[in-house]
Design a protein around this motif. Structure first.
Motif, PDB file in Angstrom:
ATOM      1  N   HIS A  42      -7.728  16.748   1.304  1.00 56.55           N
ATOM      2  CA  HIS A  42      -8.636  16.105   0.595  1.00 56.55           C
ATOM      3  C   HIS A  42      -8.667  14.585   0.740  1.00 56.55           C
ATOM      4  N   ARG A  43      -7.496  14.018   0.465  1.00 50.38           N
ATOM      5  CA  ARG A  43      -7.411  12.623   0.799  1.00 50.38           C
ATOM      6  C   ARG A  43      -7.668  12.272   2.164  1.00 50.38           C
ATOM      7  N   ILE A  44      -7.621  12.935   3.291  1.00 49.34           N
ATOM      8  CA  ILE A  44      -8.145  12.651   4.559  1.00 49.34           C
ATOM      9  C   ILE A  44      -9.496  12.210   4.533  1.00 49.34           C
ATOM     10  N   ASN A  45     -10.316  13.412   3.876  1.00 51.75           N
ATOM     11  CA  ASN A  45     -11.604  13.210   3.867  1.00 51.75           C
ATOM     12  C   ASN A  45     -11.886  11.904   3.283  1.00 51.75           C
ATOM     13  N   HIS A  46     -11.089  11.503   1.812  1.00 54.75           N
ATOM     14  CA  HIS A  46     -11.614  10.234   1.407  1.00 54.75           C
ATOM     15  C   HIS A  46     -11.328   9.127   2.268  1.00 54.75           C
ATOM     16  N   ILE A  47     -10.206   9.041   3.029  1.00 59.88           N
ATOM     17  CA  ILE A  47      -9.986   8.241   3.873  1.00 59.88           C
ATOM     18  C   ILE A  47     -10.947   7.875   4.970  1.00 59.88           C
ATOM     19  N   PRO A 105       4.842   2.974 -10.441  1.00 60.99           N
ATOM     20  CA  PRO A 105       4.975   2.664  -9.125  1.00 60.99           C
ATOM     21  C   PRO A 105       3.640   3.061  -8.175  1.00 60.99           C
ATOM     22  N   HIS A 106       2.843   3.776  -8.712  1.00 57.69           N
ATOM     23  CA  HIS A 106       1.755   4.366  -7.850  1.00 57.69           C
ATOM     24  C   HIS A 106       0.938   3.119  -7.403  1.00 57.69           C
ATOM     25  N   LEU A 107       0.980   2.188  -8.351  1.00 55.63           N
ATOM     26  CA  LEU A 107       0.086   1.034  -7.928  1.00 55.63           C
ATOM     27  C   LEU A 107       0.416   0.407  -6.672  1.00 55.63           C
ATOM     28  N   LEU A 108       1.690   0.325  -6.287  1.00 56.18           N
ATOM     29  CA  LEU A 108       2.475  -0.295  -5.158  1.00 56.18           C
ATOM     30  C   LEU A 108       2.001   0.345  -3.847  1.00 56.18           C
ATOM     31  N   HIS A 109       1.080   1.525  -3.859  1.00 58.03           N
ATOM     32  CA  HIS A 109       0.816   2.136  -2.532  1.00 58.03           C
ATOM     33  C   HIS A 109      -0.048   1.376  -1.695  1.00 58.03           C
ATOM     34  N   ALA A 110      -0.652   0.414  -2.423  1.00 56.55           N
ATOM     35  CA  ALA A 110      -1.628  -0.626  -1.604  1.00 56.55           C
ATOM     36  C   ALA A 110      -0.752  -1.442  -0.703  1.00 56.55           C
ATOM     37  N   ASN A 134      -5.090  -5.239  -1.061  1.00 55.61           N
ATOM     38  CA  ASN A 134      -6.056  -5.387  -2.061  1.00 55.61           C
ATOM     39  C   ASN A 134      -6.983  -4.300  -2.421  1.00 55.61           C
ATOM     40  N   HIS A 135      -7.003  -3.276  -1.641  1.00 55.60           N
ATOM     41  CA  HIS A 135      -7.861  -2.223  -1.953  1.00 55.60           C
ATOM     42  C   HIS A 135      -7.863  -1.535  -3.296  1.00 55.60           C
ATOM     43  N   THR A 136      -6.741  -1.749  -4.191  1.00 54.13           N
ATOM     44  CA  THR A 136      -6.670  -1.032  -5.309  1.00 54.13           C
ATOM     45  C   THR A 136      -7.012  -2.006  -6.482  1.00 54.13           C
ATOM     46  N   LEU A 137      -6.307  -3.102  -6.567  1.00 55.62           N
ATOM     47  CA  LEU A 137      -6.655  -3.829  -7.641  1.00 55.62           C
ATOM     48  C   LEU A 137      -7.309  -5.089  -7.344  1.00 55.62           C
ATOM     49  N   GLY A 138      -7.687  -5.387  -6.001  1.00 57.22           N
ATOM     50  CA  GLY A 138      -8.473  -6.561  -5.661  1.00 57.22           C
ATOM     51  C   GLY A 138      -7.709  -7.808  -5.622  1.00 57.22           C
ATOM     52  N   ALA A 152     -15.542   0.058  -0.413  1.00 51.35           N
ATOM     53  CA  ALA A 152     -15.250   1.248   0.185  1.00 51.35           C
ATOM     54  C   ALA A 152     -14.665   2.155  -0.449  1.00 51.35           C
ATOM     55  N   ASP A 153     -13.466   2.047  -1.167  1.00 49.33           N
ATOM     56  CA  ASP A 153     -12.468   2.821  -1.746  1.00 49.33           C
ATOM     57  C   ASP A 153     -13.162   3.315  -2.953  1.00 49.33           C
ATOM     58  N   LYS A 154     -14.161   2.685  -3.580  1.00 50.49           N
ATOM     59  CA  LYS A 154     -14.566   3.238  -4.779  1.00 50.49           C
ATOM     60  C   LYS A 154     -15.877   3.919  -4.471  1.00 50.49           C
ATOM     61  N   TYR A 190     -13.368   3.239 -16.593  1.00 56.68           N
ATOM     62  CA  TYR A 190     -13.065   4.449 -16.550  1.00 56.68           C
ATOM     63  C   TYR A 190     -11.443   4.423 -16.891  1.00 56.68           C
ATOM     64  N   LEU A 191     -10.956   3.058 -16.636  1.00 55.53           N
ATOM     65  CA  LEU A 191      -9.375   3.000 -17.171  1.00 55.53           C
ATOM     66  C   LEU A 191      -9.511   3.090 -18.808  1.00 55.53           C
ATOM     67  N   VAL A 192     -10.381   2.430 -19.380  1.00 52.17           N
ATOM     68  CA  VAL A 192     -10.579   2.406 -20.855  1.00 52.17           C
ATOM     69  C   VAL A 192     -10.590   3.768 -21.466  1.00 52.17           C
ATOM     70  N   ARG A 195      -7.819   5.765 -21.333  1.00 51.24           N
ATOM     71  CA  ARG A 195      -6.679   5.511 -22.010  1.00 51.24           C
ATOM     72  C   ARG A 195      -5.530   4.842 -21.255  1.00 51.24           C
ATOM     73  N   LYS A 196      -5.877   4.409 -20.162  1.00 53.61           N
ATOM     74  CA  LYS A 196      -4.796   3.961 -19.064  1.00 53.61           C
ATOM     75  C   LYS A 196      -4.325   2.527 -19.072  1.00 53.61           C
ATOM     76  N   LEU A 197      -3.264   2.129 -18.868  1.00 54.72           N
ATOM     77  CA  LEU A 197      -2.792   0.604 -18.664  1.00 54.72           C
ATOM     78  C   LEU A 197      -3.682   0.002 -17.930  1.00 54.72           C
ATOM     79  N   ILE A 198      -4.092  -1.144 -18.036  1.00 58.45           N
ATOM     80  CA  ILE A 198      -4.962  -2.015 -17.143  1.00 58.45           C
ATOM     81  C   ILE A 198      -4.148  -2.986 -16.318  1.00 58.45           C
ATOM     82  N   HIS A 199      -4.179  -3.350 -15.165  1.00 59.07           N
ATOM     83  CA  HIS A 199      -3.283  -4.345 -14.396  1.00 59.07           C
ATOM     84  C   HIS A 199      -4.341  -5.531 -14.504  1.00 59.07           C
ATOM     85  N   PRO A 200      -3.998  -6.513 -14.889  1.00 58.85           N
ATOM     86  CA  PRO A 200      -4.672  -7.803 -15.241  1.00 58.85           C
ATOM     87  C   PRO A 200      -5.450  -8.108 -13.886  1.00 58.85           C
TER      88      PRO A 200
END
Ligand SMILES: Nc1ncnc2c1ncn2[C@@H]1O[C@H](COP(=O)(O)OP(=O)(O)O)[C@@H](O)[C@H]1O
Length: 219
Positions: A42-47, A105-110, A134-138, A152-154, A190-192, A195-200
Motif C-alpha cells: 500500500h505504501r509503495i503505491n503511495h510512494i 518518533p514516527h515524525l523522525l521518519h522524514a 521536509n516532506h512531513t512538516l515542511g 506531492a506527499d499530501k 486533520y490534526l485538530v 485530536r493529535k499533537l501539532i508540531h509547530p
C-alpha cells in the motif's frame, strides 16, 4: 556540417541518453526492490504516486524533473522503521530530537529517510536530501523542490478524490506557495479534528507560505 557527421552525432547522443536512462532505471529498480522488503505494498503505491506527482509538479513549475522524481521515490524509506530504530539512527546522525518527536518518533521518519537515502543509495544532492527531510512538516524558507515533495506527499492520486483534495491539486499546479499554505491548513485541520499533537513547524511553514502569497499579491 556533413550529413555523415550529423548522423554520427545523433547516434552518439542517443547512445549517451540510453546509457543515462538505463543507469537511472537500474537505480530506480534497486530502490523499488529495497522498498518491497521494507514497506507495505500500500505504501509503495503511495510512494509511486508521490514520484509521479513530483514529476508533474516539476514540469508545471519548470524545476528539475529528475531530482523531483528521486526525492519523491526516496521520501518514505524509513516509514516503517520502529520508534527505537528511528531514535537510534537520529541520535547517531545528530538529528535534533525535540519534545514532540521524542513523544512521536514516527515524525523522525522524514529525517531518517534522508539518512537512508544517503547511506543506501548514495544520494549527495543537498536539495534532494532536504526535500526528503521536509516532506512531513515542511520548513519555512524551504526550496521549491522541497515544496514539491511536501505537496506531492499530501495530494498524490492515492490520497483520494475529494473536492478538497482536487482543489489543492489545482492550486499546487498553479502556485507552489499557495499550495503549501493551503495544504498545511488541510493537514492542521486533520490534526485538530483527530485530536493529535501539532508540531509547530507546520504552523511556521504555513505562515511562511501565506506571507509569500500575500507579498506577491500586493506587488
Ligand atoms: N504538524 C504535524 N504535527 C504532528 N503530527 C503530524 C504533523 N504533520 C503530520 N503529522 C503526522 O505525522 C504522520 C506522518 O505524516 P506523513 O509523513 O504525511 O505520513 P502519511 O503519509 O502517513 O500521511 C501522520 O500520521 C500525521 O498525522
Amino acid at each position: 556540417m556533413s550529413k555523415a557527421l550529423l548522423q554520427l552525432l545523433v547516434k552518439y547522443r542517443t547512445e549517451q541518453n540510453l546509457l543515462v536512462s538505463t543507469k537511472q532505471n537500474l537505480w530506480r529498480k534497486q530502490v523499488i526492490t529495497w522498498l518491497e522488503y521494507n514497506v507495505s505494498s500500500h505504501r509503495i503505491n503511495h510512494i509511486l504516486g508521490v514520484e509521479a506527482t513530483c514529476i508533474h509538479l516539476a514540469k508545471c513549475h519548470q524545476l528539475p524533473e529528475k531530482k523531483a522524481a528521486k526525492a519523491g521515490l526516496l521520501h518514505d524509506l524509513a516509514k516503517f522503521f520502529p520508534p527505537d530504530r528511528l531514535l537510534r539512527i537520529a541520535r547517531k546522525a545528530n538529528i535534533e530530537i525535540d519534545e514532540i518527536s521524542q513523544q512521536h518518533p514516527h515524525l523522525l521518519h522524514a529525517d531518517v529517510s534522508a539518512v537512508v537515502a544517503q547511506q543506501e543509495f548514495g544520494v549527495k544532492s543537498t536539495k534532494i536530501l532536504d526535500a526528503i527531510k521536509n516532506h512531513t512538516l515542511g520548513n519555512p524558507e524551504m526550496s521549491s523542490l522541497s515544496c514539491i515533495v511536501y505537496l506531492a506527499d499530501k495530494i498524490e492520486p492515492n490520497r483520494g478524490n475529494t473536492n478538497e483534495l482536487n482543489r489543492l491539486r489545482e492550486i499546487a499546479t498553479d502556485n507552489l506557495y499557495q499550495g503549501v499554505w493551503e495544504t498545511s491548513d488541510y493537514t492542521l485541520q486533520y490534526l485538530v479534528s483527530d485530536r493529535k499533537l501539532i508540531h509547530p513547524r507546520t504552523v511556521l511553514t504555513r505562515n511562511w507560505a501565506l506571507r509569500k502569497v500575500k507579498k506577491t499579491a500586493s506587488l
